[in-house]
Scaffold this active site. Structure first.
Site, mmCIF file in Angstrom:
data_model
loop_
_atom_site.group_PDB
_atom_site.id
_atom_site.type_symbol
_atom_site.label_atom_id
_atom_site.label_comp_id
_atom_site.label_asym_id
_atom_site.label_seq_id
_atom_site.Cartn_x
_atom_site.Cartn_y
_atom_site.Cartn_z
ATOM 1 N N ASP A 170 42.505 30.880 -66.222
ATOM 2 C CA ASP A 170 41.219 31.920 -66.256
ATOM 3 C C ASP A 170 41.549 33.120 -66.758
ATOM 4 O O ASP A 170 42.460 33.772 -66.573
ATOM 5 C CB ASP A 170 40.893 32.214 -64.737
ATOM 6 C CG ASP A 170 39.371 32.403 -64.452
ATOM 7 O OD1 ASP A 170 39.020 33.580 -65.536
ATOM 8 O OD2 ASP A 170 39.074 32.365 -63.385
ATOM 9 N N HIS A 201 37.727 30.032 -67.191
ATOM 10 C CA HIS A 201 36.640 30.562 -66.490
ATOM 11 C C HIS A 201 35.497 29.718 -66.971
ATOM 12 O O HIS A 201 35.197 29.738 -68.049
ATOM 13 C CB HIS A 201 36.743 32.037 -66.550
ATOM 14 C CG HIS A 201 35.715 32.842 -65.934
ATOM 15 N ND1 HIS A 201 36.390 33.148 -64.412
ATOM 16 C CD2 HIS A 201 34.480 33.045 -65.744
ATOM 17 C CE1 HIS A 201 35.262 33.800 -63.863
ATOM 18 N NE2 HIS A 201 34.042 33.818 -64.685
#
Length: 232
Positions: A170, A201
């Site tokens: 992420d 993400h």
């Protein structure tokens, strides 16, 4: 069937719009869908529609209404992405959670007291953690929640089940933050964490470049089973 409704704030000082998707029959429960930083856009509405197809009353409140009502942004368009980041910086998260609480209250009334869950994405994933800690949501899920490491002080107030989906690559949640989440929450009796190796993400977004079909399906299957168990 979908519609837009108006929900009163908890203190009665204002009201805000919410997108609602209703199942064809009486709802089995209700789920509050908590937006990303891009507003209640097509992707969030699609999340609601899919939950309605599964038999839930789904409602997505416009949490940015104090900044700009009805905002809809596309994360794949760079100027809109930057605008979303600016809105996130101005957004009062505590007020946002109170609006989520007002939405939960509204949903309980709409379903004659059936159980109410919540699911959030990105900023909404962080707000999902706060919702689990601060409201009476019966079951809560967060996807790629940001900044949870500085919310861990609230973990002792989480009384109902919470599931978090964590992409290991992420770009907004670094490895140290992921480590802190696991160290702080792995032994919590109400919290379940799932890692998604190599994912970034937004991997479970409905539309656009960020989606990874296989991992999105896996995460959504886990979420579906989680809600089926805890909102029955």
């Amino acid at each position: 069937m979908s519609e837009t409704v108006t929900i009163d704030t908890l203190d009665g000082s204002g009201d805000f719009a919410a997108y609602v998707a209703r199942p064809s029959d009486a709802p089995r429960a209700a789920i509050v869908v908590i937006q990303e930083i891009f507003g209640v856009n097509a992707g969030i509405r699609r999340k609601c529609d899919k939950l309605a197809e599964d038999g839930y009353l789904a409602v997505a409140p416009d949490l940015f209404w104090r900044l700009e009502p009805g905002i809809e942004l596309d994360p794949d368009v760079e100027p809109e992405f930057q605008r979303a980041l600016d809105l996130m910086g101005k957004f009062d998260q505590d007020e946002g959670v109170r609006d989520i609480e007002a939405t939960i209250k509204w949903a309980r009334g709409e379903t004659d007291g059936k159980k109410i869950g919540a699911v959030g994405y990105c900023l909404g994933g962080r707000l999902a953690f706060m919702t689990a800690a601060r409201t009476d949501s019966d079951a809560t899920v967060g996807y790629y929640a940001v900044g949870v490491d500085n919310l861990l002080r609230e973990k002792q107030t989480i009384a109902n089940p919470l599931m978090l989906h964590i992409p290991t690559e992420d770009g907004f949640v670094d490895k140290e933050t992921q480590k802190a989440m696991h160290e702080g929450l792995d032994d919590h009796p109400k919290v379940t964490l799932h890692d998604y190796e190599g994912m970034d993400h937004g991997f479970a977004t409905e539309f656009g470049d960020r989606r990874n079909e296989a991992c999105a399906d896996k995460a959504d299957e886990r979420t579906s089973a989680f809600f089926a168990e805890h909102l029955a």
